[in-house]
Design an enzyme around this catalytic site. Sequence first.
Site, PDB file in Angstrom:
ATOM      1  N   SER A 153      -1.617  -0.408  -6.226  1.00 43.84           N
ATOM      2  CA  SER A 153      -0.993  -1.725  -6.004  1.00 43.84           C
ATOM      3  C   SER A 153      -0.151  -2.159  -6.918  1.00 43.84           C
ATOM      4  O   SER A 153      -0.374  -1.922  -8.122  1.00 43.84           O
ATOM      5  CB  SER A 153      -2.277  -2.637  -5.617  1.00 43.84           C
ATOM      6  OG  SER A 153      -1.771  -4.027  -5.683  1.00 43.84           O
ATOM      7  N   TYR A 166     -10.451  -6.222  -7.827  1.00 41.72           N
ATOM      8  CA  TYR A 166      -9.402  -5.384  -7.184  1.00 41.72           C
ATOM      9  C   TYR A 166      -8.408  -5.061  -8.203  1.00 41.72           C
ATOM     10  O   TYR A 166      -7.953  -3.761  -8.115  1.00 41.72           O
ATOM     11  CB  TYR A 166      -8.693  -6.056  -5.898  1.00 41.72           C
ATOM     12  CG  TYR A 166      -7.806  -5.572  -5.085  1.00 41.72           C
ATOM     13  CD1 TYR A 166      -8.141  -4.510  -4.219  1.00 41.72           C
ATOM     14  CD2 TYR A 166      -6.305  -5.593  -5.471  1.00 41.72           C
ATOM     15  CE1 TYR A 166      -7.069  -3.767  -3.380  1.00 41.72           C
ATOM     16  CE2 TYR A 166      -5.376  -4.827  -4.689  1.00 41.72           C
ATOM     17  CZ  TYR A 166      -5.815  -4.241  -3.796  1.00 41.72           C
ATOM     18  OH  TYR A 166      -4.728  -3.425  -3.039  1.00 41.72           O
TER      19      TYR A 166
HETATM   20  N1  NAP Z   1      -1.637  -3.696   2.744  1.00 40.92           N
HETATM   21  C1  NAP Z   1      -0.970  -4.125   1.656  1.00 40.92           C
HETATM   22  O1  NAP Z   1      -0.064  -4.877   1.737  1.00 40.92           O
HETATM   23  C2  NAP Z   1      -1.383  -3.329   0.526  1.00 40.92           C
HETATM   24  C3  NAP Z   1      -0.580  -3.450  -0.901  1.00 40.92           C
HETATM   25  C4  NAP Z   1      -0.827  -2.663  -1.905  1.00 40.92           C
HETATM   26  C5  NAP Z   1      -1.954  -1.833  -1.905  1.00 40.92           C
HETATM   27  N2  NAP Z   1      -2.529  -1.348  -0.746  1.00 40.92           N
HETATM   28  C6  NAP Z   1      -3.738  -0.666  -0.560  1.00 40.92           C
HETATM   29  O2  NAP Z   1      -3.359   0.237   0.537  1.00 40.92           O
HETATM   30  C7  NAP Z   1      -4.689   0.947   0.903  1.00 40.92           C
HETATM   31  C8  NAP Z   1      -4.948   0.464   2.527  1.00 40.92           C
HETATM   32  O3  NAP Z   1      -4.922  -0.685   2.666  1.00 40.92           O
HETATM   33  P1  NAP Z   1      -4.821  -1.434   4.036  1.00 40.92           P
HETATM   34  O4  NAP Z   1      -3.891  -2.879   3.875  1.00 40.92           O
HETATM   35  O5  NAP Z   1      -4.484  -0.578   5.097  1.00 40.92           O
HETATM   36  O6  NAP Z   1      -6.224  -2.113   4.143  1.00 40.92           O
HETATM   37  P2  NAP Z   1      -7.132  -2.456   5.348  1.00 40.92           P
HETATM   38  O7  NAP Z   1      -6.369  -2.714   6.621  1.00 40.92           O
HETATM   39  O8  NAP Z   1      -8.346  -3.261   4.989  1.00 40.92           O
HETATM   40  O9  NAP Z   1      -7.727  -0.991   5.792  1.00 40.92           O
HETATM   41  C9  NAP Z   1      -8.885  -0.488   4.866  1.00 40.92           C
HETATM   42  C10 NAP Z   1      -9.395   0.744   5.381  1.00 40.92           C
HETATM   43  O10 NAP Z   1     -10.446   1.334   4.480  1.00 40.92           O
HETATM   44  C11 NAP Z   1     -11.720   1.553   4.951  1.00 40.92           C
HETATM   45  N3  NAP Z   1     -12.611   1.271   4.047  1.00 40.92           N
HETATM   46  C12 NAP Z   1     -12.937   0.067   3.202  1.00 40.92           C
HETATM   47  N4  NAP Z   1     -14.098   0.276   2.294  1.00 40.92           N
HETATM   48  C13 NAP Z   1     -14.582   1.889   2.466  1.00 40.92           C
HETATM   49  C14 NAP Z   1     -15.396   2.332   2.224  1.00 40.92           C
HETATM   50  N5  NAP Z   1     -16.202   1.963   1.332  1.00 40.92           N
HETATM   51  N6  NAP Z   1     -15.441   3.685   2.461  1.00 40.92           N
HETATM   52  C15 NAP Z   1     -14.722   4.168   3.449  1.00 40.92           C
HETATM   53  N7  NAP Z   1     -13.692   3.666   4.001  1.00 40.92           N
HETATM   54  C16 NAP Z   1     -13.454   2.102   3.645  1.00 40.92           C
HETATM   55  C17 NAP Z   1     -11.711   0.459   6.167  1.00 40.92           C
HETATM   56  O11 NAP Z   1     -12.672   0.923   7.245  1.00 40.92           O
HETATM   57  P3  NAP Z   1     -13.912   0.239   7.216  1.00 40.92           P
HETATM   58  O12 NAP Z   1     -14.007  -1.247   7.004  1.00 40.92           O
HETATM   59  O13 NAP Z   1     -14.603   0.681   8.649  1.00 40.92           O
HETATM   60  O14 NAP Z   1     -14.665   1.089   6.110  1.00 40.92           O
HETATM   61  C18 NAP Z   1     -10.310   0.656   6.826  1.00 40.92           C
HETATM   62  O15 NAP Z   1     -10.030   1.731   7.587  1.00 40.92           O
HETATM   63  C19 NAP Z   1      -5.689   0.258   0.028  1.00 40.92           C
HETATM   64  O16 NAP Z   1      -6.152   1.380  -0.829  1.00 40.92           O
HETATM   65  C20 NAP Z   1      -5.065  -0.917  -0.360  1.00 40.92           C
HETATM   66  O17 NAP Z   1      -5.627  -1.424  -1.777  1.00 40.92           O
HETATM   67  C21 NAP Z   1      -2.444  -2.406   0.765  1.00 40.92           C
END
Ligand code: NAP
Length: 259
Positions: A153, A166
């Site tokens: 991130s 985070y």
């Molecule tokens: N979206 C953004 O703007 C953004 C920006 C920078 C970085 N990121 C990074 O990109 C990645 C994906 O983010 P996203 O935005 O797609 O997040 P999201 O929509 O919240 O999805 C997160 C996924 O991870 C799973 N998860 C969470 N905790 C878990 C655990 N303990 N074990 C297994 N699975 C788990 C969730 O499913 P369950 O809840 O069912 O476990 C879900 O499938 C993350 O690493 C995030 O930090 C995102």
Amino acid sequence: MLITKPQSSTMMHLKNKVALVTGASRGIGRAMARRFADEGADLVICARHREALLEVARDIETQGRRVIAQVADVGDRHDVHRLVETALETFHRIDVLVNNASILGPRVELVEYPYEEWERVLRINLTGTFLITQAVARHMMERKQGSIINVSSGVGVEGRPRWGAYSVSKFGVEALTQIWSQELRPHHIRVNVVNPGRVRTAMRRAAYPDEDPNTLPRPEEILDVFVYLASDESRAITGRRFQAQEFEWPETEQREEWH
Ligand SMILES: NC(=O)c1ccc[n+]([C@@H]2O[C@H](COP(=O)([O-])OP(=O)(O)OC[C@H]3O[C@@H](n4cnc5c(N)ncnc54)[C@H](OP(=O)(O)O)[C@@H]3O)[C@@H](O)[C@H]2O)c1
């Protein structure tokens, strides 16, 4: 010279590969699992909640690929052990690991940060990445190949107020990338890290509830770098940090050789 190469699903960059994507039930992980399947990979996917995960598994099967969908918490070492064991029993190898699963935690100042949340965020985002990488790396070392992609991130390299555990966890993921990439290089295993940038997902909505999601790219639009790093096209690339939204696919003759 660099060119932007729109990635059509007919390119099949990941044909015959087995990819393990954590946190694949929604958001970036879900889009990535579907895209990897489109590119020819068989998938191992996990998340904590079953229903959404199984839906993604059904999509992947419809795409004609094999898939294992297992409920697993990446911060639980028994779950991680079972997940990797099942993957190897079924597919006999893991070519690609994407450490995508993470949680946001509370957006409060450190002085107010609840201890339990601090522990939970670090356990899932940081210890989880360590645990699953260790389990998969031990297997990849036997095969002397593999690509590991960590998801970080902007706050993984720059601390900002109210990003608490985070941000700290993502700094840790950046450090893990640097350490693993050097330790695993002699074994021909590549480890890189990607910052997705701002993406239209549930996590982004939770972090910025007042933002108009329509101003953000969809997960499907930021995936080329992940396909590139998972594919043999990037076979000499390790220890590097990529910005998903600035990524341009290198021309063939620009590729570096492993040394
Ligand atoms: N979206 C953004 O703007 C953004 C920006 C920078 C970085 N990121 C990074 O990109 C990645 C994906 O983010 P996203 O935005 O797609 O997040 P999201 O929509 O919240 O999805 C997160 C996924 O991870 C799973 N998860 C969470 N905790 C878990 C655990 N303990 N074990 C297994 N699975 C788990 C969730 O499913 P369950 O809840 O069912 O476990 C879900 O499938 C993350 O690493 C995030 O930090 C995102």
